[in-house]
Design a protein around this motif. Structure first.
Motif, mmCIF file in Angstrom:
data_model
loop_
_atom_site.group_PDB
_atom_site.id
_atom_site.type_symbol
_atom_site.label_atom_id
_atom_site.label_comp_id
_atom_site.label_asym_id
_atom_site.label_seq_id
_atom_site.Cartn_x
_atom_site.Cartn_y
_atom_site.Cartn_z
ATOM 1 N N ARG A 56 14.648 5.489 2.055
ATOM 2 C CA ARG A 56 14.139 5.662 0.698
ATOM 3 C C ARG A 56 15.129 5.223 -0.368
ATOM 4 O O ARG A 56 14.777 5.105 -1.543
ATOM 5 C CB ARG A 56 13.749 7.137 0.476
ATOM 6 C CG ARG A 56 12.634 7.597 1.399
ATOM 7 C CD ARG A 56 12.378 9.092 1.273
ATOM 8 N NE ARG A 56 11.411 9.547 2.264
ATOM 9 C CZ ARG A 56 11.071 10.825 2.458
ATOM 10 N NH1 ARG A 56 11.656 11.772 1.703
ATOM 11 N NH2 ARG A 56 10.196 11.155 3.372
ATOM 12 N N LEU A 89 2.022 2.116 5.258
ATOM 13 C CA LEU A 89 2.770 1.922 4.022
ATOM 14 C C LEU A 89 2.684 3.102 3.057
ATOM 15 O O LEU A 89 3.258 3.039 1.965
ATOM 16 C CB LEU A 89 2.276 0.657 3.305
ATOM 17 C CG LEU A 89 2.297 -0.647 4.104
ATOM 18 C CD1 LEU A 89 1.890 -1.808 3.207
ATOM 19 C CD2 LEU A 89 3.654 -0.906 4.731
ATOM 20 N N PHE A 149 5.691 4.532 0.924
ATOM 21 C CA PHE A 149 6.331 3.841 -0.202
ATOM 22 C C PHE A 149 6.386 4.709 -1.461
ATOM 23 O O PHE A 149 7.173 4.429 -2.371
ATOM 24 C CB PHE A 149 5.609 2.536 -0.518
ATOM 25 C CG PHE A 149 6.056 1.370 0.326
ATOM 26 C CD1 PHE A 149 7.366 1.262 0.752
ATOM 27 C CD2 PHE A 149 5.168 0.375 0.687
ATOM 28 C CE1 PHE A 149 7.789 0.192 1.520
ATOM 29 C CE2 PHE A 149 5.578 -0.714 1.455
ATOM 30 C CZ PHE A 149 6.890 -0.792 1.873
ATOM 31 N N TYR A 153 9.866 5.603 -2.291
ATOM 32 C CA TYR A 153 10.875 4.529 -2.387
ATOM 33 C C TYR A 153 11.123 4.199 -3.856
ATOM 34 O O TYR A 153 10.743 3.138 -4.351
ATOM 35 C CB TYR A 153 10.400 3.303 -1.617
ATOM 36 C CG TYR A 153 10.566 3.422 -0.114
ATOM 37 C CD1 TYR A 153 11.354 2.520 0.595
ATOM 38 C CD2 TYR A 153 9.941 4.430 0.605
ATOM 39 C CE1 TYR A 153 11.505 2.623 1.974
ATOM 40 C CE2 TYR A 153 10.083 4.550 1.981
ATOM 41 C CZ TYR A 153 10.873 3.636 2.656
ATOM 42 O OH TYR A 153 11.032 3.749 4.009
ATOM 43 N N LEU A 190 10.519 -6.515 -2.157
ATOM 44 C CA LEU A 190 9.733 -6.187 -0.972
ATOM 45 C C LEU A 190 9.031 -7.422 -0.433
ATOM 46 O O LEU A 190 8.342 -8.132 -1.163
ATOM 47 C CB LEU A 190 8.688 -5.120 -1.304
ATOM 48 C CG LEU A 190 7.688 -4.781 -0.180
ATOM 49 C CD1 LEU A 190 8.395 -4.176 1.026
ATOM 50 C CD2 LEU A 190 6.601 -3.851 -0.702
ATOM 51 N N VAL A 198 1.825 0.158 -2.318
ATOM 52 C CA VAL A 198 2.812 -0.738 -2.932
ATOM 53 C C VAL A 198 2.793 -0.570 -4.454
ATOM 54 O O VAL A 198 3.810 -0.724 -5.125
ATOM 55 C CB VAL A 198 2.545 -2.199 -2.529
ATOM 56 C CG1 VAL A 198 3.461 -3.150 -3.294
ATOM 57 C CG2 VAL A 198 2.746 -2.378 -1.029
ATOM 58 N N LEU A 240 5.503 1.462 -6.414
ATOM 59 C CA LEU A 240 6.892 0.999 -6.523
ATOM 60 C C LEU A 240 7.155 0.510 -7.944
ATOM 61 O O LEU A 240 7.128 -0.690 -8.242
ATOM 62 C CB LEU A 240 7.157 -0.104 -5.494
ATOM 63 C CG LEU A 240 6.915 0.310 -4.033
ATOM 64 C CD1 LEU A 240 7.001 -0.896 -3.108
ATOM 65 C CD2 LEU A 240 7.910 1.378 -3.617
#
Length: 338
Positions: free
Chosen positions: A128, A144, A147, A150, A156, A168, A171
């Motif tokens: 992370r 995923l 994420f 993260y 990425l 995603v 992020l």
């Protein structure tokens, strides 16, 4: 700002390390990898490699690859606990991937394991803290959803078989995103990535990216996406400075029907069904243009209104005699050749 790709210096299966040369390569702005293709080459040198990992930043890394006929034992990673940049890729198999949890200094990770044993590998807590991640899964579906945790990830590259791709979009600091062979999964989550500057869509299959709304992406690349035939929303990329379109055989037209003030570089290659590229006058900052192996007629194309900023042009058909004539025409028109 355009992403700068550093030169990679690879030290393969070393018996000894030239510390002076490594220091010089790093000072010259390169990335240096010490890489191992088989356990026979580990010896006692891994402990020396770890000393260098502790000394240098994430431009010094370790790579494990190949290991043909073997499954890479990730417990080997415990011998380089200070590694900050790690590649475990070009591997058919690997086991004990939970050992990644012990790598508390890791910031840059590349995972490319054909038969990835753990589809929830991204749930490992130490990952992370990554700022850069490349991960591909060809056989097992990679989850995923993790994420969401993260919070430091900026770069990425993800692909293969995945689920929960929409994660995603969590992020928030992502600057660079490459989607590799993700099939026809929707990409509307891109609209939530407010800091995204670089977007690459590679392989896989989809007809368009119309779900992407107005954005501030700087660099867009679409390469070898099966069935892709529609780039009609290109004006939504209002801040784009570079556009690359390659190997799109079903794309027939690229039309710039609205002004795009920032676009400086346009490269189109091996799009054999492409017969029309129009509206270049709408690109007042265009400096470099490359059109190669398309169905665009040069005479019709070059006589459309062009921006005064355009100085460098490459136009190639893969027919040597025709290309020689085109080059002479471009020179007479005052363009530089690439």
């Amino acid at each position: 700002m355009r992403k700068i790709w550093k030169k990679k210096i690879l030290i393969n299966d070393p018996v000894a390390l030239d510390r002076v040369q490594i220091e010089q390569d790093l000072r010259d702005g390169n990335q240096v990898f010490v890489q191992f293709s088989h356990p026979d080459f580990y010896g006692s040198i891994l402990e020396e490699v770890d000393e260098l990992c502790a000394r240098y930043d994430e431009n010094f890394g370790v790579r494990f690859y190949a290991h043909y006929s073997l499954s890479f034992d990730c417990h080997t990673l415990l011998r380089v606990p200070h590694v900050k940049m790690l590649n475990i890729n070009s591997l058919a198999n690997a086991h004990n991937t939970e050992a990644l949890a012990k790598l508390e200094h890791l910031r840059n990770l590349h995972v490319g394991i054909y038969e990835l044993e753990n589809s929830d590998i991204l749930d490992i807590e130490t990952l992370r803290s990554l700022t850069e991640l490349t991960i591909m899964s060809d056989k097992k579906t990679l989850n995923l959803q993790h994420f969401k945790a993260y919070t430091q990830l900026e770069h990425l590259h993800v692909g293969g078989k995945v689920k929960n791709l929409d994660a995603v979009g969590e992020l928030e600091d992502l600057n660079y995103l490459a989607l590799h062979s993700i099939g026809k999964l929707p990409v509307h989550f891109v609209n939530r990535l407010r800091k995204l500057k670089h977007l690459r869509i590679l392989l896989g299959g989809r007809e368009h990216i119309r779900e992407i709304e107005e954005n501030d992406i700087d660099d867009l690349e679409i390469c070898r996406v099966r069935g892709f035939n529609d780039l009609s929303n290109i004006a939504n990329f209002r801040s784009i400075t570079r556009l690359v379109v390659e190997d799109q055989i079903q794309l027939n037209e690229i039309a710039f029907d609205r002004e795009m003030k920032a676009l400086e570089e346009l490269s189109i290659s091996n799009c054999k069904g492409l017969s029309h590229v129009t509206g270049l006058k709408q690109l007042p900052s265009l400096r470099k243009l490359r059109i190669s192996k398309t169905a665009v007629d040069f005479d019709g194309f070059i006589h459309q209104p062009l921006p005064s900023s355009l100085s460098t042009v490459e136009f190639a058909t893969a027919k040597s005699k025709v290309d020689e004539e085109i080059q002479q025409s471009l020179l007479k028109l005052g363009f530089q050749l690439t």
